[in-house]
Design an enzyme around this catalytic site. Structure first.
Site, PDB file in Angstrom:
ATOM      1  N   CYS A   9      -0.711   5.826  10.054  1.00  0.00           N
ATOM      2  CA  CYS A   9       0.502   5.129  10.488  1.00  0.00           C
ATOM      3  C   CYS A   9       0.155   3.812  11.154  1.00  0.00           C
ATOM      4  O   CYS A   9      -0.684   3.768  12.036  1.00  0.00           O
ATOM      5  CB  CYS A   9       1.237   5.937  11.556  1.00  0.00           C
ATOM      6  SG  CYS A   9       2.052   7.367  10.919  1.00  0.00           S
TER       7      CYS A   9
ATOM      8  N   CYS B  27       6.725  -4.916  15.609  1.00  0.00           N
ATOM      9  CA  CYS B  27       6.406  -3.958  16.675  1.00  0.00           C
ATOM     10  C   CYS B  27       4.977  -4.226  17.138  1.00  0.00           C
ATOM     11  O   CYS B  27       4.078  -4.485  16.330  1.00  0.00           O
ATOM     12  CB  CYS B  27       6.579  -2.527  16.189  1.00  0.00           C
ATOM     13  SG  CYS B  27       8.287  -2.178  15.753  1.00  0.00           S
TER      14      CYS B  27
ATOM     15  N   CYS C 229       6.656  -6.793   7.301  1.00  0.00           N
ATOM     16  CA  CYS C 229       7.846  -6.329   8.040  1.00  0.00           C
ATOM     17  C   CYS C 229       8.233  -7.400   9.046  1.00  0.00           C
ATOM     18  O   CYS C 229       7.360  -7.958   9.714  1.00  0.00           O
ATOM     19  CB  CYS C 229       7.542  -5.011   8.763  1.00  0.00           C
ATOM     20  SG  CYS C 229       8.971  -4.379   9.679  1.00  0.00           S
TER      21      CYS C 229
ATOM     22  N   GLU D 155       0.839  -1.190   0.000  1.00  0.00           N
ATOM     23  CA  GLU D 155       0.000   0.000   0.000  1.00  0.00           C
ATOM     24  C   GLU D 155       0.879   1.247   0.000  1.00  0.00           C
ATOM     25  O   GLU D 155       1.976   1.244   0.560  1.00  0.00           O
ATOM     26  CB  GLU D 155      -0.915  -0.016   1.224  1.00  0.00           C
ATOM     27  CG  GLU D 155      -1.865  -1.202   1.149  1.00  0.00           C
ATOM     28  CD  GLU D 155      -2.718  -1.390   2.386  1.00  0.00           C
ATOM     29  OE1 GLU D 155      -3.650  -2.197   2.306  1.00  0.00           O
ATOM     30  OE2 GLU D 155      -2.454  -0.753   3.416  1.00  0.00           O
TER      31      GLU D 155
ATOM     32  N   CYS E 247       1.840  -2.231  15.680  1.00  0.00           N
ATOM     33  CA  CYS E 247       1.836  -1.915  14.250  1.00  0.00           C
ATOM     34  C   CYS E 247       1.180  -3.029  13.452  1.00  0.00           C
ATOM     35  O   CYS E 247       1.555  -4.201  13.578  1.00  0.00           O
ATOM     36  CB  CYS E 247       3.278  -1.715  13.783  1.00  0.00           C
ATOM     37  SG  CYS E 247       3.428  -1.540  11.995  1.00  0.00           S
TER      38      CYS E 247
ATOM     39  N   CYS F 233       3.642   8.555   1.110  1.00  0.00           N
ATOM     40  CA  CYS F 233       4.171   7.623   2.093  1.00  0.00           C
ATOM     41  C   CYS F 233       4.484   6.314   1.367  1.00  0.00           C
ATOM     42  O   CYS F 233       3.604   5.663   0.823  1.00  0.00           O
ATOM     43  CB  CYS F 233       3.130   7.429   3.194  1.00  0.00           C
ATOM     44  SG  CYS F 233       3.696   6.353   4.507  1.00  0.00           S
TER      45      CYS F 233
HETATM   46  N1  SAH Z   1       9.507   0.672   9.829  1.00  0.00           N
HETATM   47  C1  SAH Z   1       9.744   2.057   9.938  1.00  0.00           C
HETATM   48  C2  SAH Z   1       8.872   2.896   9.015  1.00  0.00           C
HETATM   49  C3  SAH Z   1       7.426   2.516   8.890  1.00  0.00           C
HETATM   50  S1  SAH Z   1       6.388   2.732  10.259  1.00  0.00           S
HETATM   51  C4  SAH Z   1       9.621   2.527  11.368  1.00  0.00           C
HETATM   52  O1  SAH Z   1       9.131   1.759  12.191  1.00  0.00           O
HETATM   53  O2  SAH Z   1      10.056   3.640  11.663  1.00  0.00           O
HETATM   54  C5  SAH Z   1       6.108   4.512  10.302  1.00  0.00           C
HETATM   55  C6  SAH Z   1       5.796   5.037  11.694  1.00  0.00           C
HETATM   56  O3  SAH Z   1       4.485   4.664  12.117  1.00  0.00           O
HETATM   57  C7  SAH Z   1       6.745   4.518  12.758  1.00  0.00           C
HETATM   58  O4  SAH Z   1       7.133   5.556  13.625  1.00  0.00           O
HETATM   59  C8  SAH Z   1       5.874   3.544  13.492  1.00  0.00           C
HETATM   60  O5  SAH Z   1       6.347   3.262  14.764  1.00  0.00           O
HETATM   61  C9  SAH Z   1       4.544   4.250  13.468  1.00  0.00           C
HETATM   62  N2  SAH Z   1       3.418   3.369  13.794  1.00  0.00           N
HETATM   63  C10 SAH Z   1       3.314   2.037  13.576  1.00  0.00           C
HETATM   64  N3  SAH Z   1       2.119   1.588  13.994  1.00  0.00           N
HETATM   65  C11 SAH Z   1       1.458   2.654  14.497  1.00  0.00           C
HETATM   66  C12 SAH Z   1       0.152   2.818  15.060  1.00  0.00           C
HETATM   67  N4  SAH Z   1      -0.694   1.802  15.180  1.00  0.00           N
HETATM   68  N5  SAH Z   1      -0.203   4.068  15.452  1.00  0.00           N
HETATM   69  C13 SAH Z   1       0.641   5.123  15.288  1.00  0.00           C
HETATM   70  N6  SAH Z   1       1.863   5.024  14.752  1.00  0.00           N
HETATM   71  C14 SAH Z   1       2.279   3.801  14.351  1.00  0.00           C
HETATM   72 FE1  SF4 Z   2       8.035  -2.728  10.955  1.00  0.00          FE
HETATM   73 FE2  SF4 Z   2       5.793  -1.568  11.823  1.00  0.00          FE
HETATM   74 FE3  SF4 Z   2       7.902  -1.836  13.454  1.00  0.00          FE
HETATM   75 FE4  SF4 Z   2       8.008  -0.066  11.419  1.00  0.00          FE
HETATM   76  S1  SF4 Z   2       6.609   0.023  13.185  1.00  0.00           S
HETATM   77  S2  SF4 Z   2       9.587  -1.561  12.050  1.00  0.00           S
HETATM   78  S3  SF4 Z   2       6.781  -1.181   9.875  1.00  0.00           S
HETATM   79  S4  SF4 Z   2       6.691  -3.507  12.554  1.00  0.00           S
END
Ligand code: SAH
Ligand code: SF4
Length: 379
Positions: free
Chosen positions: A342, A120, A116, A96, A123, A109
């Site tokens: 995000c 996390c 991934c 996406e 996420c 974006c």
């Molecule tokens: N993998 C990279 C880039 C993609 S995620 C990273 O983690 O930085 C982009 C941003 O969205 C990151 O700061 C991530 O921590 C944040 N993010 C992920 N899940 C989220 C959520 N459910 N609510 C708000 N921010 C989120």
């Molecule tokens: Fe991967 Fe989501 Fe963690 Fe970014 S926030 S490193 S996309 S699992």
């Protein structure tokens, strides 16, 4: 829909790599420049439309290179103007990309991986698992496919690598794509119009900034290793002290400076990392590092136990930072109604060609989202 051929894709190649490739084909250097500019300055994706080349050369290039790596299969429009598209690769993997139009700029974006591996906890992409890295052409094609969805004269002015995946785990392809984005004969983006976000793959940060002087965003999200170990499991390998130590080392080489601060993303999770004590610890941790903090109240999605804090708690947390004169901004989620915010990008796992793919609609509904407008992309 564009047809996709199993030939090497020309968008995998930076200008230097294309010159080398053309030299191997017995073609002069200026031809590589001409084709590169045709692709990225003029946006011509089919050699037969490069009318400044001889018919013979156009045919030769057509039989030597593919030019398209992603097709746009679905588009969703949010009430706030955000546009999310599902893009499909030749192996049916889907990613996406999200367009965020604002009065002064339009940000794309970009995704760098299908899924991934870093898992996390809050996420949605992390929850879907890892499928594969995107190729350079697939990173670059997101700009081609997404700008076709913009109204009129609007251009994509900024790129943020904050879509699906961890850019620093796909660094060679990300760097080659950056070369194409930054090249004056390519997309010619200024390096400060591009931001790469990492969850903290410490040994790769320097390599990125050495190769391309783009903005660095670091997903911090916690002020103790205990909490960060849970939210960002990568912290167990690269704990806070190591991450922040590396940023301090980058300052000594001026890869990070007052003019080029680090953007720290801090996703606020109610009762997990949103206390005033957290805000004070955050100030301590970042002391001496030129920083800007981006506070993001967590976007909930199906399967997530986390909830955003109250407005009051957000205000208190930000107040502590602001009083210490830390530059801090609140990122209100955009496109939440189409699961484009995000951490909500997790439309699908891999689909084999035979599978009927789960639609974004289902994914969005699963994320408690309502869909505003939904269309199949015809571009
Ligand atoms: N993998 C990279 C880039 C993609 S995620 C990273 O983690 O930085 C982009 C941003 O969205 C990151 O700061 C991530 O921590 C944040 N993010 C992920 N899940 C989220 C959520 N459910 N609510 C708000 N921010 C989120
Ligand atoms: Fe991967 Fe989501 Fe963690 Fe970014 S926030 S490193 S996309 S699992």
């Amino acid at each position: 829909m564009h047809s996709i051929k199993p030939l090497p894709n020309i968008k995998d190649l930076s200008l230097d790599a294309l010159r080398e490739k053309f030299a191997g084909m017995g073609l002069p250097r200026y031809r590589a420049d001409q084709v590169f500019q045709g692709l990225y300055r003029r946006g011509i994706e089919h050699f037969d439309e490069m009318t400044d080349l001889s018919v013979e050369l156009r045919e030769r290039l057509t039989s030597s290179f593919a030019t398209v790596s992603l097709n746009c299969v679905e588009v969703f429009h949010s009430e706030d103007g955000t546009v999310k598209a599902v893009l499909q690769a030749h192996d049916a993997a889907r990613i996406e990309a999200v367009l965020i139009p604002e009065p002064e700029r339009t940000t794309l974006c970009v995704s760098t991986q299908v899924g991934c591996p870093l898992e996390c906890d809050f996420c949605a992409t992390g929850k879907m698992g890892f499928v594969r890295n995107l190729t350079t052409a697939e990173i670059v094609d997101q700009v081609f496919r997404m700008r076709a969805l913009l109204d009129g004269e609007r251009q994509i002015t900024n790129l943020v690598f904050m879509g699906m995946g961890e850019p620093l785990l796909n660094l060679p392809n990300v760097i080659e794509a950056l070369r194409i984005f930054l090249d004056p004969k390519g997309f010619a983006y200024g390096p400060r119009r591009i931001t790469i976000s990492t969850s903290g793959v410490v040994p790769k940060i320097r390599e990125l900034l050495d190769a391309a002087p783009v903005n660095l965003a670091v997903s911090l999200h916690a002020t103790t290793d205990e909490v960060r170990d849970v939210l960002v499991p990568l912290n167990r390998r690269f704990p806070l002290a190591l991450l922040l130590g590396e940023l301090r080392a980058l300052m000594r080489q001026e890869l990070v400076s007052k003019r080029h601060p680090v953007f720290f993303e801090y996703t606020l999770l109610a009762d997990v990392n949103d206390s005033e004590a957290d805000a004070h610890r955050l100030l301590q941790l970042l002391r001496g590092i030129p920083s800007k903090i981006n506070v993001i109240p967590v976007n909930p999605h199906a399967g997530s136990i986390y909830r955003p804090p109250s407005e009051d708690a957000i205000h208190r947390f930000m107040g502590v930072l602001a009083r210490a004169r830390m530059p801090v901004t609140l990122r209100r989620s955009r496109g939440a109604d189409i699961a484009a915010a995000c951490g909500q990008l997790a439309q699908q796992k891999i689909h084999s060609q035979k599978d009927s793919p789960k639609t974004v609609k289902q994914a969005a509904q699963a994320a408690d989202a309502t869909i505003d407008t939904h269309e199949v992309c015809e571009k």
